[in-house]
Design a protein around this motif. Structure first.
Motif, PDB file in Angstrom:
ATOM      1  N   GLU A  29       0.828  -1.207   0.000  1.00 37.83           N
ATOM      2  CA  GLU A  29       0.000   0.000   0.000  1.00 37.83           C
ATOM      3  C   GLU A  29       0.861   1.255   0.000  1.00 37.83           C
ATOM      4  O   GLU A  29       0.571   2.220  -0.718  1.00 37.83           O
ATOM      5  CB  GLU A  29      -0.940   0.001   1.205  1.00 37.83           C
ATOM      6  CG  GLU A  29      -1.895   1.177   1.199  1.00 37.83           C
ATOM      7  CD  GLU A  29      -3.033   1.029   2.186  1.00 37.83           C
ATOM      8  OE1 GLU A  29      -3.883   1.942   2.239  1.00 37.83           O
ATOM      9  OE2 GLU A  29      -3.072   0.012   2.899  1.00 37.83           O
ATOM     10  N   VAL A  30       1.918   1.255   0.816  1.00 40.00           N
ATOM     11  CA  VAL A  30       2.815   2.409   0.842  1.00 40.00           C
ATOM     12  C   VAL A  30       3.485   2.586  -0.518  1.00 40.00           C
ATOM     13  O   VAL A  30       3.654   3.713  -0.998  1.00 40.00           O
ATOM     14  CB  VAL A  30       3.861   2.257   1.960  1.00 40.00           C
ATOM     15  CG1 VAL A  30       4.900   3.373   1.879  1.00 40.00           C
ATOM     16  CG2 VAL A  30       3.194   2.270   3.325  1.00 40.00           C
ATOM     17  N   GLU A  47      13.973   3.666 -13.439  1.00 41.09           N
ATOM     18  CA  GLU A  47      14.273   2.499 -12.600  1.00 41.09           C
ATOM     19  C   GLU A  47      14.846   2.907 -11.254  1.00 41.09           C
ATOM     20  O   GLU A  47      14.571   2.279 -10.224  1.00 41.09           O
ATOM     21  CB  GLU A  47      15.251   1.559 -13.328  1.00 41.09           C
ATOM     22  CG  GLU A  47      15.437   0.228 -12.613  1.00 41.09           C
ATOM     23  CD  GLU A  47      16.309  -0.744 -13.382  1.00 41.09           C
ATOM     24  OE1 GLU A  47      16.500  -1.871 -12.888  1.00 41.09           O
ATOM     25  OE2 GLU A  47      16.814  -0.366 -14.462  1.00 41.09           O
ATOM     26  N   ARG A  48      15.641   3.987 -11.235  1.00 41.50           N
ATOM     27  CA  ARG A  48      16.199   4.438  -9.966  1.00 41.50           C
ATOM     28  C   ARG A  48      15.092   4.838  -8.995  1.00 41.50           C
ATOM     29  O   ARG A  48      15.124   4.483  -7.810  1.00 41.50           O
ATOM     30  CB  ARG A  48      17.132   5.626 -10.197  1.00 41.50           C
ATOM     31  CG  ARG A  48      18.358   5.302 -11.017  1.00 41.50           C
ATOM     32  CD  ARG A  48      19.282   6.479 -11.114  1.00 41.50           C
ATOM     33  NE  ARG A  48      20.422   6.192 -11.985  1.00 41.50           N
ATOM     34  CZ  ARG A  48      21.600   6.746 -11.854  1.00 41.50           C
ATOM     35  NH1 ARG A  48      21.809   7.627 -10.907  1.00 41.50           N
ATOM     36  NH2 ARG A  48      22.590   6.449 -12.670  1.00 41.50           N
ATOM     37  N   ALA A  49      14.120   5.587  -9.487  1.00 41.84           N
ATOM     38  CA  ALA A  49      13.016   6.010  -8.636  1.00 41.84           C
ATOM     39  C   ALA A  49      12.212   4.806  -8.157  1.00 41.84           C
ATOM     40  O   ALA A  49      11.811   4.739  -6.982  1.00 41.84           O
ATOM     41  CB  ALA A  49      12.121   6.991  -9.381  1.00 41.84           C
ATOM     42  N   ARG A  50      11.973   3.842  -9.036  1.00 46.42           N
ATOM     43  CA  ARG A  50      11.190   2.659  -8.649  1.00 46.42           C
ATOM     44  C   ARG A  50      11.917   1.856  -7.572  1.00 46.42           C
ATOM     45  O   ARG A  50      11.294   1.360  -6.627  1.00 46.42           O
ATOM     46  CB  ARG A  50      10.914   1.793  -9.872  1.00 46.42           C
ATOM     47  CG  ARG A  50      10.030   2.467 -10.918  1.00 46.42           C
ATOM     48  CD  ARG A  50       9.454   1.451 -11.885  1.00 46.42           C
ATOM     49  NE  ARG A  50      10.488   0.731 -12.611  1.00 46.42           N
ATOM     50  CZ  ARG A  50      11.004   1.116 -13.763  1.00 46.42           C
ATOM     51  NH1 ARG A  50      10.606   2.265 -14.323  1.00 46.42           N
ATOM     52  NH2 ARG A  50      11.925   0.395 -14.390  1.00 46.42           N
ATOM     53  N   ILE A  53      11.663   3.784  -4.265  1.00 40.41           N
ATOM     54  CA  ILE A  53      10.317   3.663  -3.716  1.00 40.41           C
ATOM     55  C   ILE A  53      10.140   2.306  -3.041  1.00 40.41           C
ATOM     56  O   ILE A  53       9.595   2.200  -1.936  1.00 40.41           O
ATOM     57  CB  ILE A  53       9.267   3.860  -4.825  1.00 40.41           C
ATOM     58  CG1 ILE A  53       9.190   5.343  -5.219  1.00 40.41           C
ATOM     59  CG2 ILE A  53       7.900   3.356  -4.385  1.00 40.41           C
ATOM     60  CD1 ILE A  53       8.315   5.594  -6.421  1.00 40.41           C
ATOM     61  N   ALA A  54      10.611   1.247  -3.702  1.00 41.19           N
ATOM     62  CA  ALA A  54      10.465  -0.102  -3.132  1.00 41.19           C
ATOM     63  C   ALA A  54      11.205  -0.211  -1.807  1.00 41.19           C
ATOM     64  O   ALA A  54      10.690  -0.782  -0.832  1.00 41.19           O
ATOM     65  CB  ALA A  54      10.977  -1.138  -4.129  1.00 41.19           C
ATOM     66  N   ALA A  55      12.426   0.326  -1.751  1.00 37.89           N
ATOM     67  CA  ALA A  55      13.206   0.267  -0.512  1.00 37.89           C
ATOM     68  C   ALA A  55      12.546   1.082   0.593  1.00 37.89           C
ATOM     69  O   ALA A  55      12.490   0.657   1.752  1.00 37.89           O
ATOM     70  CB  ALA A  55      14.624   0.761  -0.765  1.00 37.89           C
TER      71      ALA A  55
END
Length: 329
Positions: A29-30, A47-50, A53-55
């Motif tokens: 959700e976050v 890809e860097r932003a993704r 975000i995942a981390a």
């Protein structure tokens, strides 16, 4: 203002604290909330932003038992601001955090920009005093520093120690003509032992005063240094992921090595440190590659050593970018 509970801690006498929702569910959700907030129209996040975000989603879901989303309005009783994201969290120790994402302000009409370091420190009313060029340089400095600090968070050296990377750009005051590489080399070698940063490194006992010898790194050697640094970071971060139970047992001779959460972010952060410091001393991307020097580079670590310390220097026309790496356990 409205508050939406994303997760909360549940505690009963004699029973360990638990969370109302599984970490993975909260992280999903976050992740969605962050992606929506950082996406602009039809633009696709790179890809860097993704990876970042995942981390961040994993960290917020696993590190804070109480987590809420706060929806705000521009004025009391007004409509909620749908293009902003505000998250508040609290861990079991009582420490709290706030994460806010809002659209960037348009370029100033008078050409003066606020100091981004003051804004980062929470001074939302920082007066605009910087030209656009000064602002871009200050922004690069913050990006380099944040990338270096976050990279160290991933790279565990022991159970208690992480790698520390620091970046600094220092004016050198030299009149350098890069059409004369020999003269540039001689001038920089004479300046470095007198520089403020070298004095600091000696005071901090990184090296002795007579160990200021610089090794000129040609393009091939610099590429090797950066590749070795990347491989070192991945290896240490992978070991940390195994210790935390994020990946199963593996053999260091396996080819390929197992993936782990955040492995691509480790790669991107290491490259970003180098790229942003390079941009600082060349005044933006696309400039001529600055001459590179190293102390303790390339790294030569034996099985009896406990890591390494090294310094990478990138020499621009007006300043030198200095990256120090403390990977000694």
């Amino acid at each position: 203002m409205a508050v939406e509970v994303l997760n909360h801690a549940i505690g009963r006498p004699g029973v360990p604290w638990t969370s109302a929702r599984p970490d993975g569910e909260v992280a999903e959700e976050v992740h969605r909330l962050l992606t929506d907030a950082l996406s602009s129209g039809s633009d696709t996040l790179d890809e860097r932003a993704r990876e970042l975000i995942a981390a961040l989603a994993r960290e917020l879901a696993g590190g804070f038992r109480d987590l809420v989303r706060v929806t705000v309005a521009a004025e009391p009783g007004g409509d909620p601001l749908g293009d902003e994201l505000h998250l508040l969290g609290r861990d079991l120790g009582g420490d709290t955090f706030r994460l806010s994402i809002a659209p960037a302000a348009p370029p100033p009409s008078d050409g003066l920009w606020p100091d981004p370091s003051r804004v980062l420190d929470g001074d939302i009313a920082a007066p605009p005093t910087l030209t656009e060029g000064e602002y871009r340089q200050a922004d690069l400095a913050i990006r380099a520093g944040c990338a270096a600090e976050l990279l160290g968070e991933f790279v565990w050296l022991t159970n208690n120690d992480r790698m520390e990377v620091s970046v600094k750009v220092q004016p050198h005051g030299l009149d350098l003509d890069f059409a004369e590489p020999g003269a540039v080399d001689a001038a920089f070698r004479a300046w470095w032992p007198k520089s403020d940063r070298w004095v600091e490194l000696v005071d901090e006992e990184w090296w002795e005063e007579d160990e200021a010898d610089l090794r000129r790194l040609d393009d091939e050697t610099l590429a090797r240094v950066l590749t070795d640094f990347e491989e070192h970071n991945l290896e240490q971060a992978r070991t940390g992921a195994w210790a935390m139970g994020d990946i199963d047992d593996y053999d260091i001779d396996d080819d390929p090595q197992p993936r782990f959460p955040g492995d691509q972010l480790v790669v991107f952060l290491g490259r970003d440190v180098f790229d942003t410091v390079t941009a600082q001393v060349t005044h933006g991307p696309g400039g001529v590659a600055p001459p590179a020097y190293g102390i303790g580079l390339p790294v030569d670590v034996s099985d009896e050593d406990y890591g390494f310390q090294a310094c990478l220097l990138l020499v621009g026309a007006e300043s030198v970018g200095i990256v120090t790496i403390d990977a000694a356990a």
